[in-house]
Design a protein around this motif. Structure first.
Motif, PDB file in Angstrom:
ATOM      1  N   UNK A   1      67.861  33.944  22.133  1.00 16.02           N
ATOM      2  CA  UNK A   1      68.088  35.392  22.055  1.00 16.02           C
ATOM      3  C   UNK A   1      69.342  35.737  21.263  1.00 16.02           C
ATOM      4  N   UNK A   2      70.418  34.993  21.482  1.00 24.06           N
ATOM      5  CA  UNK A   2      71.660  35.275  20.752  1.00 24.06           C
ATOM      6  C   UNK A   2      71.470  35.005  19.257  1.00 24.06           C
ATOM      7  N   UNK A   3      70.811  33.896  18.912  1.00 26.82           N
ATOM      8  CA  UNK A   3      70.548  33.591  17.507  1.00 26.82           C
ATOM      9  C   UNK A   3      69.676  34.675  16.880  1.00 26.82           C
ATOM     10  N   UNK A   4      68.676  35.125  17.614  1.00 26.42           N
ATOM     11  CA  UNK A   4      67.807  36.184  17.108  1.00 26.42           C
ATOM     12  C   UNK A   4      68.602  37.470  16.869  1.00 26.42           C
ATOM     13  N   UNK A   5      69.526  37.765  17.765  1.00 28.56           N
ATOM     14  CA  UNK A   5      70.355  38.961  17.593  1.00 28.56           C
ATOM     15  C   UNK A   5      71.198  38.897  16.333  1.00 28.56           C
ATOM     16  N   UNK A   6      71.820  37.738  16.088  1.00 27.21           N
ATOM     17  CA  UNK A   6      72.637  37.587  14.880  1.00 27.21           C
ATOM     18  C   UNK A   6      71.796  37.808  13.622  1.00 27.21           C
ATOM     19  N   UNK A   7      70.639  37.146  13.550  1.00 25.43           N
ATOM     20  CA  UNK A   7      69.808  37.222  12.359  1.00 25.43           C
ATOM     21  C   UNK A   7      69.208  38.621  12.185  1.00 25.43           C
ATOM     22  N   UNK A   8      68.847  39.257  13.267  1.00 24.97           N
ATOM     23  CA  UNK A   8      68.264  40.603  13.187  1.00 24.97           C
ATOM     24  C   UNK A   8      69.283  41.605  12.672  1.00 24.97           C
ATOM     25  N   UNK A   9      70.501  41.531  13.180  1.00 23.05           N
ATOM     26  CA  UNK A   9      71.538  42.475  12.743  1.00 23.05           C
ATOM     27  C   UNK A   9      71.941  42.221  11.291  1.00 23.05           C
ATOM     28  N   UNK A  10      71.922  40.965  10.886  1.00 23.84           N
ATOM     29  CA  UNK A  10      72.210  40.641   9.484  1.00 23.84           C
ATOM     30  C   UNK A  10      71.189  41.318   8.567  1.00 23.84           C
ATOM     31  N   UNK A  11      69.911  41.182   8.910  1.00 23.50           N
ATOM     32  CA  UNK A  11      68.877  41.829   8.118  1.00 23.50           C
ATOM     33  C   UNK A  11      68.948  43.340   8.191  1.00 23.50           C
ATOM     34  N   UNK A  12      69.306  43.868   9.359  1.00 31.92           N
ATOM     35  CA  UNK A  12      69.377  45.321   9.554  1.00 31.92           C
ATOM     36  C   UNK A  12      70.394  45.948   8.594  1.00 31.92           C
ATOM     37  N   UNK A  13      71.560  45.363   8.485  1.00 29.84           N
ATOM     38  CA  UNK A  13      72.589  45.916   7.601  1.00 29.84           C
ATOM     39  C   UNK A  13      72.210  45.735   6.129  1.00 29.84           C
ATOM     40  N   UNK A  14      71.529  44.633   5.794  1.00 29.14           N
ATOM     41  CA  UNK A  14      71.048  44.466   4.424  1.00 29.14           C
ATOM     42  C   UNK A  14      70.017  45.539   4.085  1.00 29.14           C
ATOM     43  N   UNK A  15      69.161  45.871   5.040  1.00 34.06           N
ATOM     44  CA  UNK A  15      68.169  46.919   4.818  1.00 34.06           C
ATOM     45  C   UNK A  15      68.798  48.272   4.585  1.00 34.06           C
ATOM     46  N   UNK A  16      69.850  48.579   5.318  1.00 26.61           N
ATOM     47  CA  UNK A  16      70.547  49.854   5.135  1.00 26.61           C
ATOM     48  C   UNK A  16      71.130  49.945   3.723  1.00 26.61           C
ATOM     49  N   UNK A  17      71.741  48.857   3.251  1.00 25.00           N
ATOM     50  CA  UNK A  17      72.323  48.862   1.900  1.00 25.00           C
ATOM     51  C   UNK A  17      71.245  49.066   0.842  1.00 25.00           C
TER      52      UNK A  17
END
Length: 612
Positions: A84-100
């Motif tokens: 779950x923690x690893x998934x959270x890190x990777x999801x948030x990384x993609x989330x901020x890339x999507x915003x940019x």
């Protein structure tokens, strides 16, 4: 196509650029695939700089990473921190890339339909090497707030790396891509959009399929997905904290700096701001070092504003701008009758800054006498007016700045060694702009807003050519030069239009950096930065001839510049050469003439030299 217009219906003739071959198990999707526009506009914004080792996608710095290294990082996070923690890190990384990327989409395709503008996100998956994305159904209405998206993914890098280290499982594994899709759509729509992976290759499916819609339409269990987007939602070990309400908008807040605040996002800028925040609450003397124009006074004002003396005076003096015979009276004051013309007593800068901060810029230019008095003021907190024998106590915090090496000045005997050590309590070196190019796009927008307001203009932004030029230029004058260049652009550019490079660089600025870009065929080609500075006269001439041709063809009575047949032919020759990317034979075929005929016409009009 105007923004908001309906996208054209997919036809057999209009094939999507990013469409993989039909899949055997994918016969029941209910209709044709949604076509995407070509991505040449995106590829043209990807630049490789061999001068400073940076890769740029428009104004964002990018990074090429080995997929295997990303897979190893993912594996170690899962094994050491939990799934779950690893998934959270990777999801948030993609989330901020999507915003940019969503912000980039609005800038690049502002004149296109909503569908074509939104398609930047799936196309970026291809361009950034994440995998191939294909829209099955894409419906979005920003005004109404409705959104439904269904996409297929093939060749997803996350699944490939996950399966490399783990066996086929029961949970989807495209965490970074799901975060990207959710972040992109959320920023694009202005409301929280949540995507879920309903099929995944890591679960044994042939393809990955995602579905996205507003978060509240998913129901109460959406909170379980949203917790992976919150940095504090999971502790190591996978123990969840109380999630936020499922309908809460999760968008990063952009900073809105004041006009006189330093601006930047680079690591070197943040390092300087860290030092400024650390020293601000103290009484220590600070010495700012750096080239002319890097913003030493702006940082000094920020230091004063962050300190305990923020409500007291901030007095700035440029020591180099004051005549040598007046520097002491300016700093320490003067008594009546001290010299001819001194008709009354006058406070110096130290007394005016009493209780506050005194900023001494270009301190290396002080005379030997002024240096001695400054040393006493720093050591004893006392000053003596010119022509007076009485000492006066002052409570002043001194901030000094210089663009010269004071150690060299000490060795040359032009600066007192004891004063140097007294000033060098807390030195802060500000890096020149050419070494922190990540800050250039942010500074561009900052100064654009500033000068739009000052000059009551409404420039909308910068063309891609202008962004390329700004990132390629060496900036010998640093931020002060950039500020002047953008003010010039705001004045020269047409009202309600974008600022182009010819509006910015009008004084013979030289470009030395070598850059590379991706052409339409996906190949890396060298780009000469000097080509960013186009000849406006030639562009206007082309525009004039085009207007004349249109007027003749449409039989318009409106007044226009007269054009000759020779001018029209010259325009056609130039356009054919541009279209053929310099290939004379290809350009000749476009015009229906032979290569020798084409060469003759090019040389006779000076478009091509005899030796070429």
């Amino acid at each position: 196509m105007k923004a908001g217009a309906r996208a054209p219906r997919a036809t057999a003739e209009r094939r999507p650029l990013l469409s993989p071959a039909p899949l055997e198990d994918d016969k029941d999707d209910g209709g044709d695939r949604v076509p995407f526009p070509e991505l040449a506009d995106l590829m043209g914004r990807l630049h490789f700089s061999t001068t400073d080792g940076r890769i740029w996608l428009d104004d964002q710095r990018m990074l090429l990473v080995h997929a295997s290294a990303l897979g190893m990082l993912r594996k170690e996070m899962i094994e050491n921190l939990g799934m779950d923690v690893a998934r959270g890190f990777m999801t948030r990384m993609g989330y901020h890339a999507g915003i940019s990327d969503a912000r980039l989409a609005r800038k690049i395709r502002s004149r296109y339909s909503i569908q074509d503008m939104f398609a930047v996100g799936p196309q970026m998956h291809c361009l950034e090497g994440i995998g191939m994305s294909q829209a099955v159904r894409m419906e979005c209405d920003v005004d109404k707030g409705t959104h439904y998206g269904e996409f297929l993914w093939t060749s997803p890098v996350e699944d490939e790396e996950h399966i490399r280290h783990f066996s086929i499982g029961t949970e989807p594994a495209c965490w970074m891509q799901i975060g990207y899709a959710s972040g992109y759509s959320t920023e694009f729509m202005g409301r929280q959009i949540l995507y879920r992976e309903v099929e995944c290759q890591s679960m044994g499916h042939q393809i990955c399929r995602i579905v996205g819609k507003p978060v509240e339409e998913w129901g109460p269990d959406a909170a379980q997905d949203l917790r992976f987007l919150l940095a504090d939602a999971l502790r190591p070990g996978g123990q969840p904290l109380a999630p936020r309400p499922s309908c809460e908008l999760i968008l990063p807040r952009g900073e809105n700096p004041q006009p006189d605040m330093p601006v930047g996002i680079s690591s070197s800028f943040k390092a300087v701001m860290h030092l400024v925040r650390k020293v601000a609450p103290t009484r220590a003397t600070v010495l700012f070092l750096g080239e002319s124009g890097v913003g030493k006074e702006v940082f000094s004002r920020t230091l004063h504003r962050l300190g305990s003396r923020a409500d007291k005076p901030f007095v700035a003096v440029n020591c180099a701008a004051i005549p040598e015979q007046l520097i002491e009276s300016e700093l320490f004051g003067v008594e009546r009758g001290a010299f001819t013309g001194a008709l009354q007593s006058r406070l110096g800068r130290f007394e005016r800054a009493n209780g506050g901060t005194l900023f001494l810029d270009e301190i290396g230019t002080l005379t030997a006498s002024a240096q001695g008095k400054l040393l006493r003021a720093l050591q004893e907190g006392e000053i003596e007016r010119l022509g007076d024998s009485q000492t006066r106590k002052v409570d002043v915090r001194v901030i000094a700045a210089t663009n010269v090496d004071l150690r060299d000045e000490v060795k040359a005997g032009r600066f007192r060694e004891d004063l140097f050590f007294r000033l060098n309590v807390f030195p802060v070196r500000i890096i020149p702009l050419r070494e922190r190019r990540e800050d250039i796009p942010l500074l561009m927008n900052h100064f654009l807003n500033k000068f739009n307001a000052r000059h009551e203009r409404r420039q909308t932004g910068f063309t891609q050519r202008a962004v390329d030029a700004m990132l390629s230029y060496d900036w010998p004058g640093n931020i002060r030069e950039m500020e002047n260049v953008i003010e010039r652009g705001v004045i020269l550019a047409p009202e309600d239009g974008a600022i182009d490079s010819p509006h910015l660089f009008t004084s013979g600025e030289r470009f030395t950096e070598q850059r590379f870009a991706i052409n339409r065929d996906g190949k890396l080609i060298a780009v000469d930065p000097s080509t960013f500075i186009a000849d406006l006269t030639q562009e206007r001439e082309v525009e004039r001839v085009s207007r004349g041709v249109n007027s003749l063809l449409l039989d318009e009575d409106a007044e226009c510049d007269q054009v000759s047949l020779d001018e029209i032919e010259t325009l056609l020759l130039k356009r054919a050469i541009e279209r053929a990317q310099g290939n004379v034979a290809a350009a000749a075929r476009l015009l229906g003439i032979t290569r020798p005929q084409m060469l003759y016409r090019l040389k006779s009009r000076g478009i091509m030299n005899e030796g070429e």
